[in-house]
Design an enzyme around this catalytic site. Structure first.
Site, PDB file in Angstrom:
ATOM      1  N   TYR A  84       0.900  -1.204  -0.144  1.00  7.20           N
ATOM      2  CA  TYR A  84       0.179   0.018   0.148  1.00  7.20           C
ATOM      3  C   TYR A  84       1.236   1.188   0.059  1.00  7.20           C
ATOM      4  CZ  TYR A  84      -3.645   3.080   1.635  1.00  7.20           C
ATOM      5  OH  TYR A  84      -5.123   4.556   1.695  1.00  7.20           O
ATOM      6  N   LYS A 116       1.068   4.252  -2.864  1.00  8.02           N
ATOM      7  CA  LYS A 116       0.665   6.019  -2.813  1.00  8.02           C
ATOM      8  C   LYS A 116       1.780   6.377  -2.957  1.00  8.02           C
ATOM      9  CE  LYS A 116      -3.096   4.612  -1.851  1.00  8.02           C
ATOM     10  NZ  LYS A 116      -4.479   5.581  -2.759  1.00  8.02           N
TER      11      LYS A 116
HETATM   12  P1  NAP Z   1     -13.494   2.626   0.709  1.00  9.26           P
HETATM   13  O1  NAP Z   1     -14.261   2.770   1.420  1.00  9.26           O
HETATM   14  O2  NAP Z   1     -13.235   1.164   1.231  1.00  9.26           O
HETATM   15  O3  NAP Z   1     -13.852   2.534  -0.811  1.00  9.26           O
HETATM   16  C1  NAP Z   1     -13.140   2.384  -1.149  1.00  9.26           C
HETATM   17  C2  NAP Z   1     -13.818   2.636  -3.036  1.00  9.26           C
HETATM   18  O4  NAP Z   1     -12.873   2.315  -4.200  1.00  9.26           O
HETATM   19  C3  NAP Z   1     -15.186   1.930  -3.478  1.00  9.26           C
HETATM   20  O5  NAP Z   1     -16.099   2.456  -4.156  1.00  9.26           O
HETATM   21  C4  NAP Z   1     -15.020   0.617  -3.977  1.00  9.26           C
HETATM   22  O6  NAP Z   1     -15.866   0.560  -5.297  1.00  9.26           O
HETATM   23  C5  NAP Z   1     -14.218   1.673  -5.142  1.00  9.26           C
HETATM   24  N1  NAP Z   1     -12.987   0.534  -5.667  1.00  9.26           N
HETATM   25  C6  NAP Z   1     -12.408  -0.083  -5.239  1.00  9.26           C
HETATM   26  N2  NAP Z   1     -11.478  -0.610  -6.585  1.00  9.26           N
HETATM   27  C7  NAP Z   1     -12.180  -0.299  -7.710  1.00  9.26           C
HETATM   28  C8  NAP Z   1     -11.865  -0.721  -8.589  1.00  9.26           C
HETATM   29  N3  NAP Z   1     -10.827  -1.893  -8.987  1.00  9.26           N
HETATM   30  N4  NAP Z   1     -11.708   0.401  -9.715  1.00  9.26           N
HETATM   31  C9  NAP Z   1     -13.070   0.782  -9.357  1.00  9.26           C
HETATM   32  N5  NAP Z   1     -13.214   0.995  -8.116  1.00  9.26           N
HETATM   33  C10 NAP Z   1     -12.571   0.020  -6.628  1.00  9.26           C
HETATM   34  O7  NAP Z   1     -11.902   3.343   0.704  1.00  9.26           O
HETATM   35  P2  NAP Z   1     -12.027   4.783   1.314  1.00  9.26           P
HETATM   36  O8  NAP Z   1     -11.254   4.831   2.329  1.00  9.26           O
HETATM   37  O9  NAP Z   1     -12.911   6.094   1.023  1.00  9.26           O
HETATM   38  O10 NAP Z   1     -10.863   5.026   0.452  1.00  9.26           O
HETATM   39  C11 NAP Z   1     -10.613   6.428  -0.804  1.00  9.26           C
HETATM   40  C12 NAP Z   1      -9.132   6.471  -0.802  1.00  9.26           C
HETATM   41  O11 NAP Z   1      -8.590   7.031   0.348  1.00  9.26           O
HETATM   42  C13 NAP Z   1      -8.409   4.956  -1.209  1.00  9.26           C
HETATM   43  O12 NAP Z   1      -7.659   5.889  -2.171  1.00  9.26           O
HETATM   44  C14 NAP Z   1      -7.483   5.153  -0.125  1.00  9.26           C
HETATM   45  O13 NAP Z   1      -6.305   4.320  -0.403  1.00  9.26           O
HETATM   46  C15 NAP Z   1      -7.249   6.420   0.315  1.00  9.26           C
HETATM   47  N6  NAP Z   1      -7.209   6.567   1.907  1.00  9.26           N
HETATM   48  C16 NAP Z   1      -7.798   6.357   2.424  1.00  9.26           C
HETATM   49  C17 NAP Z   1      -7.901   6.782   3.779  1.00  9.26           C
HETATM   50  C18 NAP Z   1      -8.620   6.415   4.767  1.00  9.26           C
HETATM   51  O14 NAP Z   1      -8.737   5.938   6.696  1.00  9.26           O
HETATM   52  N7  NAP Z   1      -9.835   5.609   4.169  1.00  9.26           N
HETATM   53  C19 NAP Z   1      -6.628   7.521   4.409  1.00  9.26           C
HETATM   54  C20 NAP Z   1      -5.792   7.310   3.650  1.00  9.26           C
HETATM   55  C21 NAP Z   1      -5.826   7.432   2.261  1.00  9.26           C
HETATM   56  P3  NAP Z   1     -16.990  -0.548  -5.142  1.00  9.26           P
HETATM   57  O15 NAP Z   1     -17.656  -0.440  -3.446  1.00  9.26           O
HETATM   58  O16 NAP Z   1     -18.490  -0.457  -5.453  1.00  9.26           O
HETATM   59  O17 NAP Z   1     -16.345  -2.063  -5.032  1.00  9.26           O
END
Ligand code: NAP
Length: 246
Positions: free
Chosen positions: A154, A158
């Site tokens: 990861y 990133k």
């Molecule tokens: P999440 O709730 O798990 O949601 C992930 C989203 O990505 C979902 O809409 C999922 O769609 C979609 N997705 C996954 N694989 C995909 C693919 N191959 N093609 C198209 N869509 C895909 O994640 P989140 O926490 O909101 O995170 C969003 C972003 O922020 C990510 O890049 C993550 O690394 C980054 N981030 C998050 C955090 C945190 O604390 N949450 C911190 C730092 C960075 P489906 O459900 O339809 O499969």
């Protein structure tokens, strides 16, 4: 802030992506967003966003597939005529210590988190060049800056996004296309909801603002970078982490 701008957002069905879609629709944007498996959530969000009075459409498209990204961009151009803002948000984790990490866990994370950014950017650049402008926003993570035990795959994906962002900013800055990255710290999601108070307090000890961020706060930063309020900002990685990195 985004009146009539066309936004293409990957992974809009849940979490931070859904918050970005909501915030941008509220700011007057036309939203094309993707999902992979959460069809019901995507359709519900599509209906909710339509109440803002601008066109909205959810597309099932795997961001890690070069071919599907190409078809998606064609469809979005067909439906919306232009793409002003691209947000590469789709991402996954497959955590494991290096000794136990499988090749599959490595490949899957690099493909979905990093190759997807190449796929979508590659296909959106031409229409942006034609429009003589655009804003690309890539969702990285503080883990891409500092690393994290158990998340080598990861963190590498990133960190890769940050190098990619800087390079694209240099390549297309002269064409009025900006490219920035956002590096969230701990953001409240379904995952953090499951943590008990004691574990949360332990995390808060290292966060000067003593709380997790909200997806809406990330969405507001995203909206600023997408808007014409940030026209002299490119090639940057902006942390949104409650001071975790100071
Ligand atoms: P999440 O709730 O798990 O949601 C992930 C989203 O990505 C979902 O809409 C999922 O769609 C979609 N997705 C996954 N694989 C995909 C693919 N191959 N093609 C198209 N869509 C895909 O994640 P989140 O926490 O909101 O995170 C969003 C972003 O922020 C990510 O890049 C993550 O690394 C980054 N981030 C998050 C955090 C945190 O604390 N949450 C911190 C730092 C960075 P489906 O459900 O339809 O499969």
């Amino acid at each position: 802030m985004l009146k009539n701008k066309v936004v293409l957002l990957t992974g809009g069905s849940r979490g931070i992506g859904a918050a970005i879609a909501r915030e941008m629709a509220a700011q007057g944007a036309r939203i094309a967003f993707t999902y992979l498996s959460s069809e019901e959530k995507a359709k519900a969000l599509e209906n909710e966003l339509k109440t803002y009075g601008q066109p909205v459409k959810a597309y099932r498209s795997d961001a890690s597939s070069f071919e599907q990204a190409e078809n998606l961009v064609k469809e979005v151009l067909n439906d919306f005529d232009r793409i002003d803002v691209l947000i590469n948000n789709a991402g996954i984790t497959r955590d494991n210590l290096m000794l136990r990490m499988s090749e599959e866990q490595w490949d899957e994370v690099i493909r979905i988190n990093l190759k997807s950014v190449f796929n979508l950017t590659k296909h959106c650049l031409r229409p942006m060049l034609k429009n003589r402008g655009g804003s690309i926003i890539n969702i990285s993570s503080v883990v891409g800056m500092f690393g994290n035990a158990g998340q080598a795959n990861y963190a590498a994906s990133k960190a890769g996004i940050i190098g990619f962002t800087k390079s694209i900013a240099k390549e297309v800055g002269s064409r009025n296309i900006r490219c920035n990255a956002i590096a969230p710290g701990f953001i409240e999601t379904e995952m953090t909801d499951e943590l008990d108070e004691k574990t949360k307090e332990a995390y808060f000890a290292n966060i000067p603002l003593k709380r997790f961020g909200t997806a809406k706060e990330v969405a507001e930063l995203c909206t600023f970078l997408a808007s014409d309020k940030s026209t002299y900002i490119t090639g940057q990685t902006i942390s949104i982490c409650g001071g975790l990195n100071v």
